[in-house]
Design an enzyme around this catalytic site. Structure first.
Site, PDB file in Angstrom:
ATOM      1  N   VAL A   1      70.440  29.085  18.667  1.00 22.56           N
ATOM      2  CA  VAL A   1      71.496  29.492  19.606  1.00 22.56           C
ATOM      3  C   VAL A   1      71.677  30.993  19.627  1.00 22.56           C
ATOM      4  O   VAL A   1      71.793  31.635  20.668  1.00 22.56           O
ATOM      5  CB  VAL A   1      72.848  28.858  19.229  1.00 22.56           C
ATOM      6  CG1 VAL A   1      73.985  29.583  19.945  1.00 22.56           C
ATOM      7  CG2 VAL A   1      72.849  27.398  19.609  1.00 22.56           C
ATOM      8  N   CYS A   2      71.699  31.516  18.464  1.00 23.97           N
ATOM      9  CA  CYS A   2      72.124  32.897  18.314  1.00 23.97           C
ATOM     10  C   CYS A   2      71.372  33.869  19.219  1.00 23.97           C
ATOM     11  O   CYS A   2      72.002  34.705  19.873  1.00 23.97           O
ATOM     12  CB  CYS A   2      72.032  33.301  16.855  1.00 23.97           C
ATOM     13  SG  CYS A   2      72.999  32.187  15.802  1.00 23.97           S
ATOM     14  N   PRO A   3      70.049  33.817  19.297  1.00 26.05           N
ATOM     15  CA  PRO A   3      69.387  34.833  20.109  1.00 26.05           C
ATOM     16  C   PRO A   3      69.840  34.809  21.573  1.00 26.05           C
ATOM     17  O   PRO A   3      69.914  35.858  22.205  1.00 26.05           O
ATOM     18  CB  PRO A   3      67.897  34.498  19.983  1.00 26.05           C
ATOM     19  CG  PRO A   3      67.817  33.153  19.357  1.00 26.05           C
ATOM     20  CD  PRO A   3      69.091  32.923  18.645  1.00 26.05           C
TER      21      PRO A   3
ATOM     22  N   GLU B   1      72.783  34.440  22.680  1.00 24.31           N
ATOM     23  CA  GLU B   1      73.977  35.282  22.746  1.00 24.31           C
ATOM     24  C   GLU B   1      73.612  36.758  22.616  1.00 24.31           C
ATOM     25  O   GLU B   1      74.149  37.604  23.331  1.00 24.31           O
ATOM     26  CB  GLU B   1      74.962  34.889  21.655  1.00 24.31           C
ATOM     27  CG  GLU B   1      75.581  33.522  21.892  1.00 24.31           C
ATOM     28  CD  GLU B   1      76.781  33.255  21.014  1.00 24.31           C
ATOM     29  OE1 GLU B   1      77.706  32.593  21.458  1.00 24.31           O
ATOM     30  OE2 GLU B   1      76.764  33.729  19.854  1.00 24.31           O
ATOM     31  N   LEU B   2      72.699  37.056  21.701  1.00 23.63           N
ATOM     32  CA  LEU B   2      72.333  38.469  21.527  1.00 23.63           C
ATOM     33  C   LEU B   2      71.684  39.029  22.784  1.00 23.63           C
ATOM     34  O   LEU B   2      71.960  40.169  23.182  1.00 23.63           O
ATOM     35  CB  LEU B   2      71.416  38.648  20.312  1.00 23.63           C
ATOM     36  CG  LEU B   2      72.179  38.754  18.974  1.00 23.63           C
ATOM     37  CD1 LEU B   2      72.483  37.395  18.403  1.00 23.63           C
ATOM     38  CD2 LEU B   2      71.458  39.638  17.987  1.00 23.63           C
TER      39      LEU B   2
END
Lengths: 196, 196, 196, 196, 196, 196, 196, 196, 196, 196
Positions: free
Chosen positions: H50-52, H54-55
């Site tokens: 998920v995180c990437p 958002e980044l």
């Protein structure tokens, strides 16, 4: 019974005199500043039956105490107003009319607490979940003899129903004065005028 | 001065009798178990000058105390061995030969500590970085009157140099007995045979 | 002022009635067990000047309180003996002769302490290296209205010199009773017989 | 009930006036700095039924208070915004339109906590493993009379449903003022113009 | 047994000499200020049987100790008055007449407590709900050898019934002096005059 | 010096015998279980100069101790391995070859700590911000005589450089045995065969 | 911000509905027992200007929340009576007439305290020698999204003057529901109907 | 959730930029000293799925943030070395190549602990007789909006699987800026360009 | 294992050299003041079997250590006297004759305690009602490498029966020196002369 | 350094294997339940330069460890996701591709804290009025050898920049195994095949 040989507590207490004046009286200073011996006697309550006989007995012997440079002071935990009412009640009605020495009104128990002479115990009360006091929180019949330095040289406590003997206090004052003057100790049963 | 109206401490103390026997004596049980009144008097030290006059005076009045169902007990903080040596010293040599009532040897101060009658204070000592006691750690001239239930009905303490009056103790025993018998309180200066 | 809406403390206090009998009185049980409302009023001291006018005023209105199922109880920190002496002193002499409701003798301050109505402060005394109490340790002019469940529904305290208004307590009892009966709240200035 | 005879707490509290201005009001300084007496009355909540009758009653008597150099201040724990909304609600709609004295908005309960007049108790909640408050955390119907020095001379608390009597407060102000002027204490039921 | 190699406590203790004078004696200063060695021996009680043989034995060897620059001091917890009475009791009567070295009267146990040589234990007493002491609270037969700096170089304690050997103390003084002079340690069983 | 008259600590300590075996030795049980007296002597360190003379002196007297039903045990804080190396070092090389009694190896100081005979002090170290020990943490020359019940009847401590006198220990064992057998106390300088 | 991923506190809070009924509402049970999602939003005060726009915006989107099985609940620290007055005030007069979801009346701040969302600080007051609260003790604009298990899956707090965006909450409910259904995580800016 | 309206913690944290340099970054000073708004967003772990997204989403909107004078900063508890490895991993391989804003490497959790956003609980471990942490001890998806004074004006936390909406943060920045410029509060759903 | 990267404790410890001199040795100052590296190795006990092989191995490599500017120091908890006896025992007899580096005699365990390398546990002893130590209270086979600043750059501890490898310590000194000179880190298995 | 000779902590830690699976690994149980020796080595951080050489060196020697019944386990405080990314990075790019033994991901530092091998110190921060951690809170290069009972028989810690020597660990495993089999201790520099 730790107070013999020590200084009497220096604290102002309300007192009533026969004129109806409320004033502050400090027993220690009464002795020290006026260079007097003091006999201080406590009784449980005003307007009871034994007590007035003691108050009258000390009044009757007042001249003898004065000869010995000794001031007499009474004391209870009633208020000055109650002392005054009792002083205005005739002897035949159970009053103490005629008493001329001052009476301490230790209503807040400051002095009685310091001397540890209150007839009182704590008791746990389940309903209130706290400690309450048993009894009326009044004093025993305690007596103190104090010298001109404010030092206690006799203390005694009688159980409630036994009255005091005024002559014995005069004897002890004489004995102590004898020691003060002559540096001699007084043997048992010593009395002024008899051989030591 | 909390002990009047309470039970005297129940504790065994070494004592010496005139036969030279060391035995355990429990003042409370002496009163309670034998249904006697007790007069317990403390003096500071064996082999001093005032004290023997008091011990002889109580001896002289022993019959009067017995008439009143009262046991006399002396007490100091010396050892039983010292009491015995003093009991074997003639009266003229400052001894107490002839005394027949028992004398407590409260050498470990158990009872004197409970009664709080030791003439002692703590003092900080800089060299030793600790507290030490001032004085010999001996008792005042304290007297206790105890009834047949073991309850104290009089306590009194005299400063060191003043001897006691044996007759006053007899008077208080009479007054208390009068109250026990008649349910009447005794006014000031009451004496047996006089009007209450 | 935490007591409104809570149960009044359940504790026995010595009380004196006009017959001269000392008896135990528990204000909470007086309400709860007898299904009565209670008006309890405190005054500072017996044998003073303002106080008797209040005691006589409550006596005068006693019938009105009784009509409202309400018991009146007075209270101070004097002893039962002092209350009795005051009850035996004629009104013209500053006494409260004629008062027939009981008066609490909270000499040990058990109840006054719980209610926190003693006019007293602690003060540090340098000579004695301890705290002592200032003042006579007597109560303010506090008043409590208690319902049949023992629940307080009004409490009020006046500064020493201002006397109370008996009619206002009657009005509050009426208002509270109105709420009890009708479930209606009472607006400001409500009085029985006027429109709510 | 410890506050009679003591100084009222000196603390700024938000208040709302009839103009819709929120401002800080310090009751103690209102008395002390303006040399006024103050009547401060608390009610539980805005927008309820009993309360407005009390607010209108104090408004109706405002002139009488002013004659007696006395400022009236109302108080609850609602916010200034709510007070303003209520002030803008017509009397017939349960509002307090027409009230001109200021009303404290003690939303953070600072003052109510100091006076200990919040109708609140803690209760342990098992699910949350912590204490929570029972009730709305609003105040009782408490009233304070404060003199020109900021000293409280009367405090009273009524249970929720009983409205207050404005005349009784006027009577107590008169009585206290009488004492201030004449140094005479006021007996029970005293009223200005009647004989003391 | 922590005291070897440390300084002896510097504290004044009451002592009695053969002239009957009570005076203060500080063992540490006796060594340090007078540049002497000190032998201090404790015995349990005056007027017992073993003890006088030890006191006489030290007296008999006094010249030997003096040759070695060593002061002898006795000590028990009896009072000076008791020591004096014992000094005046003939040897044949179990007394210590003829003893010329001073005897400490550690009646308040200050020094004995510091040295931890009291034969005493605490015991819980159920009746009194507190701890009391078992035994007479007197000392063991402890002996201390102290050098000219006030430093302890031997300490020993014997159980009650075993008397001490004076010669062994002379031997240890010799050995220690040998080390002081020659810087040589002394092997087992070393004696002055024998080969080291 | 609290241990005289009390039981010796019951604890297992490593020991080495002349066979080179390391085994556990409990001094208390050695006395109690085997019904022996015990002489336990401590010395500071193996491989030093004074100490071996003491160890040889006790060895030389071993027969005398055995005649008196007494076991001899040596002790230091070195390890068993070091004791064994020393036992294997010839007398002429400063060793203790020929010693046959066991030697405690109290390397963890368990027993020495209980007896409080370690020559050690704490000192604050500024760099390390903590306390460190001064000295080697080895024992004084302490000696204990223990009877067949495991009770200590003599304890003594010599300063480092002074050797012990084996004969004095034999004398004390004889005296104590005399008391055990005859119930007679032994006066000063008592020796078996001489008159008591 | 510790509450995300944990269970919402289970506690009853007073609430007001549009019918004017005060009732207890437990947010956790509302979710858990009724198998609903909950959006709980806090606003500072009734009768202010920003707040009603938020309350109307949530009302306008109520159908959208219902489609998503989500209950909307508002909350402030005003009383139920004040909520009811505001609900009866027309939108044009700054009221919230027309709002149909319930509003918590957390007058005692039980829930707001647990969530730690009160805009309040303690400040020491020198005059009062104690801490008082600064500010009105009302809440921030905090929002909670809670799932059908009572678990919080979003929490957010805005500074006072910034209104909330209702659509963003709908988006987050959709995203969380998507995860619940499909087990797929939702990337940034995900919206229902767009590609994940 | 106590941080809204307060200053963001002033603390240096390691950060990595796209050049591969490790440097210290103080979020508070970034705002205050450079007169910028800051959006700080936390994600749980590098190298997850998920995180990437958002980044990358924040990277795509970077220009919009810059227009609004706003700095974007990412943050997790991984080390700078790990951030750098991830920055060097192509987007298609799950990397964040192309991200140009700095990323905090709060490996020691100093800042995450202060903000209380670690997804962690303590659990007692019986084997180890102590508490251990459950979970990886990484952060929730928390976001902070900070103004030019360093004051937080929004904080929000999402449960792990729900990605953030970049546009909503832009909207809140606009709304807050609107308030800063115009002193007007922003109603619900407010957006720049629409009518407030 | 907290000491790597920190300064070695600065404390004086008794040590013995091959000349038989006891002297104080401070390991930290040995490094810092003389600008040397130090290898400090601990072994459990003198006069055992494994230990001498390690002591001889370090002796054999002494020249290699000197080439690397490194001082070797041995250490155990035996006394200096025991070290000296062992140094005087021939290698064939299990001695360490020929060792020329100093050996710490940490008899009081000051340093071993700080390093926490004593093989010791506390055990509760029921008979003694206290904690005692299990085991001989000697050290593990711990080794420390210390640089010229007094900082520890390696520490290792082997279980009792496993001897150390001198070459590995030489390798680590080389590696650390390589880092000091070249600022390059040394990979696994790095050796001087091989490629890094 | 207290752990040698004790049991390794029994705790589950997240680990990553070369298949990309995250699983729980308990080092103690790995030894005890599978009857294996374990070599556990810690390195500071993934994606740095020294560390991979050590990881590759242990991989290269894996067969040698297996011959010796020894499991190799690596460990750092990075997350499993980061370990997996590094395992997928080619050796030439600074990755550890090819490593087949498991690597602990002690992201919550549970085990590193118990072993006390985190390179971390607390520092007071004036701005924040609290303690913060200095450094990245990662581990030293610590190594543990554990036997089939789960008992640690070697522990060692190197300062950051010095790599480990795999052969030395093989040598120590051989030596310990030799002791296990033959009961013989291994002298210094002992190696399998050479003479002991």
């Amino acid at each position: 019974m730790a107070i013999v040989g020590r200084q009497f507590p220096s604290i102002d207490v309300d007192a009533m005199n026969e004129m109806g004046d409320t004033f502050k009286l400090n027993v220690f200073e009464e002795a020290k500043n006026k260079n007097k011996k003091v006999l201080l006697f406590w009784y449980p309550k005003d307007f009871t039956f034994v007590c007035p006989t003691e108050l009258h007995a000390f009044q009757a012997a007042l001249e003898e105490f004065e000869k010995r440079n000794t001031v007499v002071i009474g004391a209870s935990c009633d208020t000055p107003e109650v002392h005054f009412a009792w002083l205005n009640t005739a002897k035949d009605d159970g009053g103490i009319e005629g008493v001329t020495y001052p009476i301490l009104a230790d209503s807040n128990r400051n002095l009685a607490n310091m001397l540890d002479i209150l007839d009182v115990e704590q008791e746990y009360n389940d309903d209130l979940e706290g400690y309450i006091l048993k009894g009326d929180n009044v004093t025993f019949r305690a007596t103190y003899l104090i010298d001109e330095e404010g030092t206690v040289f006799h203390e005694g406590v009688n159980h409630m129903p036994v009255g005091r003997n005024v002559n014995e206090f005069l004897r002890m004052i004489d004995a102590y004065t004898h020691v003060q003057k002559n540096g001699e100790v007084c043997p048992a049963n010593w009395e002024e005028g008899k051989d030591a």
